[in-house]
Design a protein around this motif. Structure first.
Motif, mmCIF file in Angstrom:
data_model
loop_
_atom_site.group_PDB
_atom_site.id
_atom_site.type_symbol
_atom_site.label_atom_id
_atom_site.label_comp_id
_atom_site.label_asym_id
_atom_site.label_seq_id
_atom_site.Cartn_x
_atom_site.Cartn_y
_atom_site.Cartn_z
ATOM 1 N N THR A 20 10.599 9.520 -3.078
ATOM 2 C CA THR A 20 10.499 9.003 -1.712
ATOM 3 C C THR A 20 9.083 8.470 -1.533
ATOM 4 N N THR A 21 9.003 7.248 -1.041
ATOM 5 C CA THR A 21 7.702 6.588 -0.876
ATOM 6 C C THR A 21 7.564 6.085 0.552
ATOM 7 N N ARG A 22 6.439 6.437 1.168
ATOM 8 C CA ARG A 22 6.071 5.850 2.458
ATOM 9 C C ARG A 22 5.001 4.829 2.151
ATOM 10 N N LYS A 23 5.241 3.582 2.593
ATOM 11 C CA LYS A 23 4.350 2.484 2.216
ATOM 12 C C LYS A 23 4.288 1.448 3.313
ATOM 13 N N GLN A 24 3.399 0.475 3.117
ATOM 14 C CA GLN A 24 3.279 -0.673 4.018
ATOM 15 C C GLN A 24 3.210 -1.943 3.200
ATOM 16 N N ILE A 25 3.864 -2.973 3.714
ATOM 17 C CA ILE A 25 3.658 -4.319 3.207
ATOM 18 C C ILE A 25 2.804 -5.026 4.247
ATOM 19 N N ASN A 26 1.691 -5.580 3.793
ATOM 20 C CA ASN A 26 0.758 -6.280 4.674
ATOM 21 C C ASN A 26 0.536 -7.692 4.162
ATOM 22 N N GLY A 27 0.195 -8.568 5.059
ATOM 23 C CA GLY A 27 -0.140 -9.932 4.685
ATOM 24 C C GLY A 27 -0.327 -10.782 5.918
ATOM 25 N N ILE A 28 -0.308 -12.093 5.715
ATOM 26 C CA ILE A 28 -0.458 -13.058 6.800
ATOM 27 C C ILE A 28 0.844 -13.853 6.892
ATOM 28 N N LEU A 29 1.396 -13.958 8.089
ATOM 29 C CA LEU A 29 2.652 -14.685 8.286
ATOM 30 C C LEU A 29 2.365 -16.186 8.312
ATOM 31 N N THR A 30 2.367 -16.793 7.116
ATOM 32 C CA THR A 30 2.064 -18.225 6.993
ATOM 33 C C THR A 30 3.297 -19.071 6.741
ATOM 34 N N GLY A 31 4.448 -18.433 6.580
ATOM 35 C CA GLY A 31 5.703 -19.155 6.374
ATOM 36 C C GLY A 31 6.745 -18.656 7.354
ATOM 37 N N THR A 68 0.854 -1.184 0.000
ATOM 38 C CA THR A 68 0.000 0.000 0.000
ATOM 39 C C THR A 68 0.889 1.233 0.000
ATOM 40 N N ILE A 69 0.770 2.035 -1.048
ATOM 41 C CA ILE A 69 1.513 3.288 -1.137
ATOM 42 C C ILE A 69 0.725 4.331 -0.346
ATOM 43 N N LEU A 70 1.353 4.900 0.664
ATOM 44 C CA LEU A 70 0.684 5.890 1.509
ATOM 45 C C LEU A 70 0.986 7.317 1.071
ATOM 46 N N ASP A 114 6.208 -1.334 7.968
ATOM 47 C CA ASP A 114 6.219 0.059 7.532
ATOM 48 C C ASP A 114 7.561 0.354 6.879
ATOM 49 N N ILE A 115 7.523 1.087 5.765
ATOM 50 C CA ILE A 115 8.724 1.307 4.961
ATOM 51 C C ILE A 115 8.758 2.743 4.449
ATOM 52 N N ILE A 116 9.964 3.314 4.429
ATOM 53 C CA ILE A 116 10.222 4.555 3.713
ATOM 54 C C ILE A 116 11.382 4.273 2.771
ATOM 55 N N ASP A 117 11.135 4.451 1.483
ATOM 56 C CA ASP A 117 12.140 4.213 0.449
ATOM 57 C C ASP A 117 12.467 5.507 -0.272
ATOM 58 N N ILE A 118 13.712 5.657 -0.643
ATOM 59 C CA ILE A 118 14.122 6.698 -1.582
ATOM 60 C C ILE A 118 14.753 5.962 -2.760
ATOM 61 N N VAL A 119 14.244 6.220 -3.961
ATOM 62 C CA VAL A 119 14.729 5.546 -5.157
ATOM 63 C C VAL A 119 15.188 6.599 -6.172
ATOM 64 N N ARG A 120 16.389 6.409 -6.696
ATOM 65 C CA ARG A 120 16.862 7.228 -7.812
ATOM 66 C C ARG A 120 16.521 6.485 -9.096
#
Length: 141
Positions: free
Chosen positions: A77-88, A65-67, A103-109
Motif C-alpha cells: 500500500t502506497t500513499r503518494k502524490q503526483i505533482n506538476g504543472i497543468l500545461t495541457g 512523491t512516495i509519502l 493525492d493517491i492511495i494504491d494497493i498493489v499485489r
C-alpha cells in the motif's frame, strides 16, 4: 527496504514519472487487473493509456512523491502524490499553467516481481470538477 516496495517505487518513478515503456513491460504482468478502472480498461493497456495519454500530456514537470508504504505478504500500500504543472488539457479542463497535485492511495499485489492487481483511490475527479467550476465561473465574468 523490501524488494516489493522497491518494485512499486520503480514503477512509480520509471513508468508514471518518466514514461518508460520498457520498464512498464518488465513490471506489469500480462494478466494484470486494475480493479479501480472501468471494466473495459482494467488490463495493462488501460493502465499505460492513463499515464501516457491522459496524465503525462496534461501535466508537465510530472513527479511522483512516495509519502508512505506499508507491506503485508504480497501487497504494498502506497500513499503518494503526483505533482506538476497543468500545461495541457486534462479531460475537458483547459490548461491553467498552475501547479496541480493529485493525492493517491494504491494497493498493489505483486506476483513474480510484477504488478498483478491494483486497487486505488485518488483525488483526480474532484480536482477536475473544481477546475471546471473555476473555468466556468471565469467565462461568466
Amino acid at each position: 527496504m523490501s524488494k516489493l516496495k522497491e518494485i512499486v517505487i520503480r514503477f512509480n518513478k520509471e513508468v508514471i514519472e518518466a514514461g518508460n515503456h520498457n520498464s512498464f513491460s518488465e513490471l506489469i504482468d500480462p494478466n494484470f487487473i486494475n480493479h479501480s478502472a472501468p471494466l473495459n480498461s482494467q488490463g495493462p493497456e488501460g493502465m499505460i493509456y492513463t499515464f501516457n495519454h491522459i496524465l503525462r500530456p496534461a501535466i508537465s514537470q510530472l513527479t511522483v512523491t512516495i509519502l508512505q508504504q506499508i507491506e503485508e505478504e504480497d501487497l504494498v500500500t502506497t500513499r503518494k502524490q503526483i505533482n506538476g504543472i497543468l500545461t495541457g488539457q486534462l479531460f475537458d479542463v483547459q490548461p491553467t499553467n498552475q501547479p496541480i497535485k493529485i493525492d493517491i492511495i494504491d494497493i498493489v499485489r505483486i506476483k513474480d516481481g510484477r504488478y498483478f492487481e491494483h486497487w486505488g483511490l485518488n483525488t483526480l475527479s474532484s480536482i477536475v470538477a473544481q477546475l471546471k467550476d473555476i473555468q466556468k465561473s471565469n467565462t461568466l465574468d
